[in-house]
Design an enzyme around this catalytic site. Structure first.
Site, PDB file in Angstrom:
ATOM      1  N   GLU A  47      39.629  30.359  43.043  1.00  0.00           N
ATOM      2  CA  GLU A  47      40.056  29.751  41.780  1.00  0.00           C
ATOM      3  C   GLU A  47      41.211  28.789  42.033  1.00  0.00           C
ATOM      4  O   GLU A  47      41.976  28.951  42.989  1.00  0.00           O
ATOM      5  CB  GLU A  47      40.501  30.852  40.808  1.00  0.00           C
ATOM      6  CG  GLU A  47      40.911  30.337  39.442  1.00  0.00           C
ATOM      7  CD  GLU A  47      41.168  31.462  38.442  1.00  0.00           C
ATOM      8  OE1 GLU A  47      41.454  31.157  37.268  1.00  0.00           O
ATOM      9  OE2 GLU A  47      41.075  32.647  38.841  1.00  0.00           O
ATOM     10  N   GLU A 195      35.269  35.247  31.103  1.00  0.00           N
ATOM     11  CA  GLU A 195      36.126  36.133  30.307  1.00  0.00           C
ATOM     12  C   GLU A 195      36.289  35.625  28.878  1.00  0.00           C
ATOM     13  O   GLU A 195      37.401  35.431  28.377  1.00  0.00           O
ATOM     14  CB  GLU A 195      37.478  36.340  31.001  1.00  0.00           C
ATOM     15  CG  GLU A 195      37.336  37.055  32.330  1.00  0.00           C
ATOM     16  CD  GLU A 195      38.653  37.495  32.953  1.00  0.00           C
ATOM     17  OE1 GLU A 195      39.734  37.168  32.406  1.00  0.00           O
ATOM     18  OE2 GLU A 195      38.612  38.174  34.002  1.00  0.00           O
ATOM     19  N   TYR A 263      39.308  45.404  38.010  1.00  0.00           N
ATOM     20  CA  TYR A 263      40.261  45.376  39.119  1.00  0.00           C
ATOM     21  C   TYR A 263      40.827  46.776  39.362  1.00  0.00           C
ATOM     22  O   TYR A 263      40.812  47.640  38.479  1.00  0.00           O
ATOM     23  CB  TYR A 263      41.405  44.401  38.809  1.00  0.00           C
ATOM     24  CG  TYR A 263      41.001  42.951  38.918  1.00  0.00           C
ATOM     25  CD1 TYR A 263      41.082  42.273  40.128  1.00  0.00           C
ATOM     26  CD2 TYR A 263      40.518  42.258  37.814  1.00  0.00           C
ATOM     27  CE1 TYR A 263      40.713  40.945  40.233  1.00  0.00           C
ATOM     28  CE2 TYR A 263      40.143  40.924  37.907  1.00  0.00           C
ATOM     29  CZ  TYR A 263      40.242  40.270  39.121  1.00  0.00           C
ATOM     30  OH  TYR A 263      39.861  38.957  39.226  1.00  0.00           O
ATOM     31  N   GLU A 318      34.126  39.476  39.598  1.00  0.00           N
ATOM     32  CA  GLU A 318      35.556  39.617  39.912  1.00  0.00           C
ATOM     33  C   GLU A 318      35.853  41.091  40.137  1.00  0.00           C
ATOM     34  O   GLU A 318      35.663  41.915  39.244  1.00  0.00           O
ATOM     35  CB  GLU A 318      36.446  39.062  38.796  1.00  0.00           C
ATOM     36  CG  GLU A 318      36.450  37.548  38.695  1.00  0.00           C
ATOM     37  CD  GLU A 318      37.500  37.000  37.735  1.00  0.00           C
ATOM     38  OE1 GLU A 318      38.554  37.648  37.556  1.00  0.00           O
ATOM     39  OE2 GLU A 318      37.251  35.925  37.154  1.00  0.00           O
ATOM     40  N   GLN A 367      40.624  37.358  45.681  1.00  0.00           N
ATOM     41  CA  GLN A 367      39.989  36.073  45.898  1.00  0.00           C
ATOM     42  C   GLN A 367      39.981  35.737  47.388  1.00  0.00           C
ATOM     43  O   GLN A 367      40.469  36.521  48.192  1.00  0.00           O
ATOM     44  CB  GLN A 367      40.700  34.999  45.097  1.00  0.00           C
ATOM     45  CG  GLN A 367      40.595  35.202  43.592  1.00  0.00           C
ATOM     46  CD  GLN A 367      41.114  33.999  42.796  1.00  0.00           C
ATOM     47  OE1 GLN A 367      41.359  32.919  43.309  1.00  0.00           O
ATOM     48  NE2 GLN A 367      41.299  34.224  41.516  1.00  0.00           N
TER      49      GLN A 367
END
Length: 514
Positions: A47, A195, A263, A318, A367
């Site tokens: 990103e 999102e 996450y 993610e 990432q």
């Protein structure tokens, strides 16, 4: 499938909690007609965030750091070694503020923007569509473009698809040729927003489902022979209602994948330090990491309800560990170190994705470089590979291999009255009939003995690698970049189809048959 219990003796020892004694478990591995583990499960995510793109991937063509079209050669080599299958870009939250035409054409003519989500820094758009898609070609990876739905338009999205995929005569194809690229890139994977329940617009699922239908209707594959793969912005963690609405309200001829984001951290709002953590924080982090099993299972059940044939796929685009940023760095850059705790997150997560390959067809680690659970960190001309990188490297043998279902009752990792499964396993057989077994022991103190029944396989012996270190907090640094690297593993016995291995505390082992 039949499950094997611990022996009565090992159960008694475990329940009594004798320290220093290893628990034992037996794993059945089945050889049956099964699914392939989609290589895209080993995908990555880059990103426009902090030092991910600029100073991470991209240093510019004029840099003294060896590069190819401005992208660091050392990072290109490292990602090629991972056999990186797919790379997601430009976000993340950044995607729904990104206007792709700002990043094409002569660099001196490109407008600047302020990155409102990540640090408030000025983005000069020097890394754009051509840079990213050419990088994917160099890596041999599929590009996955996340499009701007939150602040963009249907026309802007449709024009981007035409720009990268149309080989004939059209306004956008002609513009691409003017900018130096004659042949289209044939991009297959497209995220329709990101999102949308949060930074993409704080939408309700019902509103987004209707908006998705509109955008998906105007997506044309042009000259891409394989067609487009459209991924809806999916649920945040356990928002099962979001998945229900998408599966119920979006016509199935307009959608190929539904995303999921989750996450791992100590607790939201108090994520803790990436290196200076205690066992309570480690246990809590592993609790959230292992919850991925529950999330994938429950979201898949909803998808099964509306799509029993499994035509729509679950995309975990993610995932990874998220901690407080490193001290004295920009809080909006999300730069953090990477320890053996992160190796545990990577190992158990990938095992979960492998074992759920019936529905999970892609996952993108967050990432790639210098952000969150990165596989590489850079400091000027220096670059190091993290423990997470090495887990991904060890596990790459599962890409496009046949899943071998496993069945077992895990010993428990206990801390202050709570318990988690200590052992995680997945297995596969590649097109040369080579068997690979990946096993993780997350217990912070105890080794665990694992026995595999492989009597149904034609195996002479095994080779093995292990990733382990002295402390959970151990990590690679620019001064000692190879403190944690895979090493040969010999603490196993194989005889007449029976494989016994001893997994040290917080370790990852991958075995290969021969």
């Amino acid at each position: 499938m039949k499950k094997n219990s611990l022996t009565r003796l090992s159960i008694v020892l475990f329940l009594l909690g004798f320290s220093g004694l290893s628990a034992q478990t037996k794993v059945d591995i089945e050889d049956q007609d099964s699914l392939l583990i989609n290589r895209n499960i080993y995908g990555h995510f880059a990103e426009h965030l902090g030092r991910s793109i600029y100073d991470g991937l991209y240093v510019g063509e004029a840099s003294d750091i060896p590069n190819t079209d401005g992208v660091r050669n050392d990072l290109i080599e490292a990602l090629k070694n991972l056999q990186i299958p797919i790379l997601r870009w430009p976000g993340g939250c950044f995607a729904d503020t990104y206007h792709w035409m700002d990043g094409i054409g002569p660099k001196e003519d490109r407008p600047t923007i302020v990155n409102q989500w990540w640090g408030g820094v000025t983005e000069d758009n020097s890394f754009g569509t051509h840079n990213f898609l050419n990088l994917c070609e160099e890596l041999g990876a599929e590009p996955y473009l996340a499009a701007n739905i939150g602040s963009g338009t249907v026309k802007e999205f449709a024009d981007w698809i035409q720009y990268v995929n149309h080989d004939g005569t059209s306004p956008m194809a002609d513009l691409r040729k003017e900018n130096g690229r004659e042949k289209s890139w044939g991009v297959k994977y497209w995220g329709v927003g990101n999102e949308m329940w949060g930074c993409g617009g704080n939408m309700t699922p019902e509103y987004y489902a209707n908006l998705y239908r509109q955008y998906a209707t105007f997506m044309t594959s042009w000259d891409n022979e394989t067609g487009l793969y459209r991924i809806a912005s999916g649920a945040n963690v356990d928002d099962y209602h979001w998945t229900e609405v998408l599966m119920r309200d979006v016509p199935h001829n307009l959608i190929e994948g539904v995303a999921l984001h989750s996450y791992s951290f100590v607790e939201w709002g108090n994520k803790g330090d990436a290196v200076d953590f205690n066992e309570a924080q480690y246990f809590s982090t592993m609790h959230t990491a292992l919850r991925m099993e529950e999330l994938v299972t429950k979201h898949s059940a909803i998808m099964d309800k509306y799509d029993p044939k499994g035509n729509i796929e679950l995309i975990v685009d993610e995932w990874g560990g998220w901690y407080d940023v490193q001290e004295d760095t920009n809080p909006g850059f999300l730069y953090q170190q990477n320890t053996m705790r992160d190796a545990m997150i990577a190992g158990v997560s990938l095992n979960i994705f492998n074992n759920h390959s019936k529905r999970v067809k892609m996952a993108n680690l967050a990432q790639t470089v210098n952000v969150l659970q990165a596989v590489a960190l850079t400091d000027g001309a220096k670059m190091l590979l993290t423990p997470t990188y090495h887990v991904m490297e060890m596990y790459k043998v599962h890409q496009d291999a046949k899943l071998l279902p496993v069945s077992f009752d895990s010993p428990q990792y206990s801390y202050e009255g709570e318990s988690l499964p200590a052992v995680s396993v997945s297995a596969s057989k590649d097109d040369k009939n080579v068997i690979h077994i990946s096993a993780v022991n997350i217990d912070s103190e105890k080794e665990n003995e694992v026995e595999f029944d492989l009597s149904g396989f034609d195996i002479d012996d095994f080779d093995a690698e292990i990733l382990v270190s002295d402390k959970l907090q151990d990590h690679n640094t620019f001064d000692i970049p190879e403190k944690i690297i895979p090493k040969q593993f010999k603490d196993f016995k194989f005889k007449r189809g029976n494989l016994k291995i001893t997994l040290p505390p917080f370790s990852v082992v991958v075995l290969e048959s021969k």
